[in-house]
Design a protein around this motif. Structure first.
Motif, PDB file in Angstrom:
ATOM      1  N   PRO A  75      32.400 -47.143   5.020  1.00  0.00           N
ATOM      2  CA  PRO A  75      31.134 -46.798   4.366  1.00  0.00           C
ATOM      3  C   PRO A  75      30.446 -48.018   3.748  1.00  0.00           C
ATOM      4  N   ALA A  76      29.170 -47.848   3.482  1.00  0.00           N
ATOM      5  CA  ALA A  76      28.391 -48.904   2.827  1.00  0.00           C
ATOM      6  C   ALA A  76      28.320 -48.621   1.336  1.00  0.00           C
ATOM      7  N   THR A  77      28.142 -49.675   0.563  1.00  0.00           N
ATOM      8  CA  THR A  77      27.950 -49.504  -0.872  1.00  0.00           C
ATOM      9  C   THR A  77      26.490 -49.132  -1.130  1.00  0.00           C
ATOM     10  N   GLU A  78      26.207 -48.802  -2.390  1.00  0.00           N
ATOM     11  CA  GLU A  78      24.840 -48.485  -2.818  1.00  0.00           C
ATOM     12  C   GLU A  78      23.863 -49.600  -2.460  1.00  0.00           C
ATOM     13  N   ARG A 122      25.887 -52.945   1.552  1.00  0.00           N
ATOM     14  CA  ARG A 122      26.871 -53.871   2.114  1.00  0.00           C
ATOM     15  C   ARG A 122      28.192 -53.159   2.380  1.00  0.00           C
ATOM     16  N   VAL A 123      29.098 -53.862   3.071  1.00  0.00           N
ATOM     17  CA  VAL A 123      30.400 -53.265   3.380  1.00  0.00           C
ATOM     18  C   VAL A 123      31.131 -52.958   2.070  1.00  0.00           C
ATOM     19  N   ASN A 169      23.866 -58.421   7.769  1.00  0.00           N
ATOM     20  CA  ASN A 169      24.108 -57.116   8.379  1.00  0.00           C
ATOM     21  C   ASN A 169      22.805 -56.474   8.862  1.00  0.00           C
ATOM     22  N   THR A 170      22.923 -55.293   9.430  1.00  0.00           N
ATOM     23  CA  THR A 170      21.750 -54.673  10.049  1.00  0.00           C
ATOM     24  C   THR A 170      20.815 -54.034   9.015  1.00  0.00           C
ATOM     25  N   CYS A 171      21.163 -54.126   7.726  1.00  0.00           N
ATOM     26  CA  CYS A 171      20.199 -53.748   6.690  1.00  0.00           C
ATOM     27  C   CYS A 171      19.392 -54.985   6.295  1.00  0.00           C
ATOM     28  N   GLY A 172      19.663 -56.111   6.981  1.00  0.00           N
ATOM     29  CA  GLY A 172      18.957 -57.349   6.670  1.00  0.00           C
ATOM     30  C   GLY A 172      19.495 -58.029   5.422  1.00  0.00           C
ATOM     31  N   PHE A 223      22.732 -60.223   3.400  1.00  0.00           N
ATOM     32  CA  PHE A 223      23.898 -61.079   3.586  1.00  0.00           C
ATOM     33  C   PHE A 223      25.115 -60.405   2.953  1.00  0.00           C
ATOM     34  N   GLU A 224      26.208 -60.373   3.695  1.00  0.00           N
ATOM     35  CA  GLU A 224      27.450 -59.800   3.158  1.00  0.00           C
ATOM     36  C   GLU A 224      28.083 -60.844   2.232  1.00  0.00           C
ATOM     37  N   ARG A 225      27.897 -60.637   0.926  1.00  0.00           N
ATOM     38  CA  ARG A 225      28.353 -61.656  -0.024  1.00  0.00           C
ATOM     39  C   ARG A 225      29.877 -61.780  -0.049  1.00  0.00           C
ATOM     40  N   GLU A 226      30.570 -60.675   0.296  1.00  0.00           N
ATOM     41  CA  GLU A 226      32.030 -60.706   0.196  1.00  0.00           C
ATOM     42  C   GLU A 226      32.681 -60.994   1.539  1.00  0.00           C
ATOM     43  N   ILE A 227      31.962 -61.734   2.373  1.00  0.00           N
ATOM     44  CA  ILE A 227      32.420 -61.942   3.741  1.00  0.00           C
ATOM     45  C   ILE A 227      33.776 -62.645   3.789  1.00  0.00           C
ATOM     46  N   ILE A 228      34.005 -63.598   2.890  1.00  0.00           N
ATOM     47  CA  ILE A 228      35.281 -64.331   2.919  1.00  0.00           C
ATOM     48  C   ILE A 228      36.427 -63.404   2.494  1.00  0.00           C
ATOM     49  N   GLU A 229      36.170 -62.536   1.507  1.00  0.00           N
ATOM     50  CA  GLU A 229      37.179 -61.549   1.093  1.00  0.00           C
ATOM     51  C   GLU A 229      37.485 -60.599   2.256  1.00  0.00           C
ATOM     52  N   ILE A 230      36.431 -60.221   3.011  1.00  0.00           N
ATOM     53  CA  ILE A 230      36.636 -59.326   4.155  1.00  0.00           C
ATOM     54  C   ILE A 230      37.534 -60.008   5.180  1.00  0.00           C
TER      55      ILE A 230
END
Ligand SMILES: *Cc1c(COP(=O)(O)O)cnc(C)c1O
Length: 515
Positions: free
Chosen positions: A213-216, A219-220, A242-245, A247-254
């Motif tokens: 799911p996405a957050t409010e 983002r992931v 992402n496709t909401c335009g 940036f996934e800020r937690e990309i490194i954590e992911i």
């Protein structure tokens, strides 16, 4: 269909849209009516005169075709007119701003076309002896070098022919790497906002897709993702931005979290335009990522030509990449077609990839240079934020704050107007624009995803904004017919899109054509 005067009758392929009067030809001014090619040229004639051949002896040893080939016979001018007329019914980036979000419909510089037509590149064949195609292999190798440099990744598979094909390449590489460790896994994670090709690819590769799911804030959801992780997860597929335009800020954590369970991080690089020259995906922990040359690096796109989706790979995945690949040997460039290690998962395409796109993409990169490519990202983000800032007072922006290279709105601003996202999009056609991406991503209701790209001038973006504001005002003023009846000015009205998708008629049949 044509009647005996050569005048198209009102069949599904030709419709007269005039509400003033019907023309004899079905044309409207310079917009010529045009039938199907089989309706113009019948199978009984040919556009070329051949002499009767005497004493014909087939050299095909009994393999020759015995039934009619059934192609429409047309002369060269008839063929030229047919396709030119059809092309004028189409929208194209060369006609106007094409705000199709996630597709990066940018201008394809004509220098690219000039380079692709150089006879030393345009007129060669992949089956020519390698000694005669050294320049082409050099070009593939140079493009590969720049793709690796820009992404900070050590390897690249050049042959995939589209983004979706690149995803398939990436997941097949990941599967081969896991299987080599005797660690077959069954799950691929994909965020709810993922492009449809992500889950489709995973499922084609035999994986079960678990949505995250996405957050409010669009983002992931990192916590939900961590809960979904386990020893059976082969990979996560994440698009960044992402496709909401966003940036996934937690990309490194992911990336760290998926690596911790022994899975791989597949990044969907279709939105690379927003970060090219600014961010190297290799620094974010990416293991594999496709690059849509036909998005980020211009080149014709979609109906305008083939795509190309090279996949950059980490050190760990590189040995499992598909054949063939080019290497710079001591003296010559070599094409490796048979894997010396036996680890490669095999071959995806007949030859080496989309050569025409490679030439255009390299031309684009070299003419921009490192500073120019960084400016591409900056200006594409600037243009999208300009659209967002100029429309959010009257349309409903889905998320707070600035966006990356595309602006996402939903249909809350149309509430109680009786007008849907689809109706709104059709009214844009009447204004001379290709609609934005609609109803995607799925995480917001009635999505409208607008990507102006950096190749639009301020004047052009201003006109687009003015047009959108005008339509919103008309919608709010209750001018419903303008929307629900749209497009009023297009050669065809509302098509049965669902019917066309569910029941595509891809082949002309003589009998049906006669009806
Ligand atoms: C365009 C796109 C794809 C697929 O690329 P194709 O070249 O159309 O196959 C995948 N993911 C995202 C986010 C895209 O925008």
């Amino acid at each position: 269909m044509m009647n005996n005067q050569g005048r198209p009758t009102n069949t599904s392929s030709v419709k007269n849209v005039s509400n003033i009067y019907e023309t004899f030809t079905g044309s409207q001014g310079l917009s010529q009516a045009e039938g199907l090619i089989y309706e113009i040229g019948d199978t009984e004639r040919t556009g070329v005169d051949f002499k009767e051949v005497n004493d014909f002896k087939s050299a095909l040893g009994g393999m020759e075709r015995t039934n009619e080939i059934g192609l429409a016979g047309l002369t060269e001018p008839e063929v030229m007119r047919h396709y030119t007329r059809l092309s004028r019914k189409n929208f194209a980036i060369d006609l106007g701003l094409y705000p199709l979000g996630s597709c990066t419909m940018k201008h394809n510089p004509r220098l690219n076309e000039k380079m692709a037509r150089l006879s030393g590149l345009g007129d060669i064949h992949p089956l020519q002896p390698i000694s005669t195609t050294q320049g082409a292999l050099d070009l593939i190798d140079t493009l590969a070098h720049w793709l690796k440099t820009m992404t900070g990744m050590p390897a690249v598979a050049m042959s995939p022919k589209a983004g979706a094909h690149g995803e398939l390449c990436g997941l097949m590489t990941i599967r081969a790497a896991l299987e080599a460790k005797g660690d077959a896994r069954s799950i691929v994670l994909a965020p709810e906002s993922a492009h449809g090709t992500n889950p489709a690819t995973a499922s084609l590769c035999g994986y079960r897709v678990k949505p995250i799911p996405a957050t409010e804030d669009g983002r992931v959801d990192l916590e939900a993702m961590k809960e979904a992780l386990g020893p059976d997860v082969a990979a996560i597929m994440v698009t960044n931005p992402n496709t909401c335009g966003l940036f996934e800020r937690e990309i490194i954590e992911i990336a760290d979290a998926v690596h911790a369970v022994g899975g791989y991080f597949y990044c969907d690089g279709a939105n690379f335009n927003a970060i090219v020259g600014k961010v190297r995906p290799g620094d974010l922990g990416v293991d594999a990522m496709h690059i849509n040359l036909h998005k980020t690096f211009s080149t014709p796109h979609g109906g305008g030509g083939p795509g190309a989706g090279p996949v950059v790979l980490s050190e760990a995945l590189a040995p499992f990449a598909p054949m063939p690949y080019v290497i710079a040997g001591e003296e010559n460039f070599e094409l490796i077609e048979h894997d010396p290690t036996g680890k490669s998962f095999g071959r995806m395409t007949a030859f080496h990839g989309q050569m025409g796109m490679f030439i255009r993409a390299l031309s684009y990169m070299m003419s921009h240079g490192a500073d120019g490519l960084a400016k591409v990202a900056e200006d594409s983000v600037l243009n999208a934020n300009y659209v967002l800032a100029s429309l959010k007072d009257i349309m409903s922006a889905s998320f707070e704050g600035p966006c990356m290279h595309e602006a996402l709105f939903d249909d809350r601003f149309l509430k109680d107007t009786g007008i849907s996202t689809l109706d709104f999009a059709k009214a844009m056609i009447d204004e001379g624009y290709h609609p934005m991406t609609m109803y995607f991503p799925l995480v917001v209701h009635g999505a409208m995803l607008i990507e102006p790209t950096e190749s639009e001038s301020k004047q052009s973006v201003d006109q687009f904004i003015g047009m959108m504001r005008h339509l919103v005002e008309k919608a709010k003023a209750g001018e419903i017919e303008r929307f629900t009846g749209a497009p009023h000015f297009a050669p065809l009205k509302r098509l049965d899109e669902t019917g066309a998708a569910r029941n595509p008629v891809l082949r002309w049949r003589a009998n049906e054509g006669e009806e």
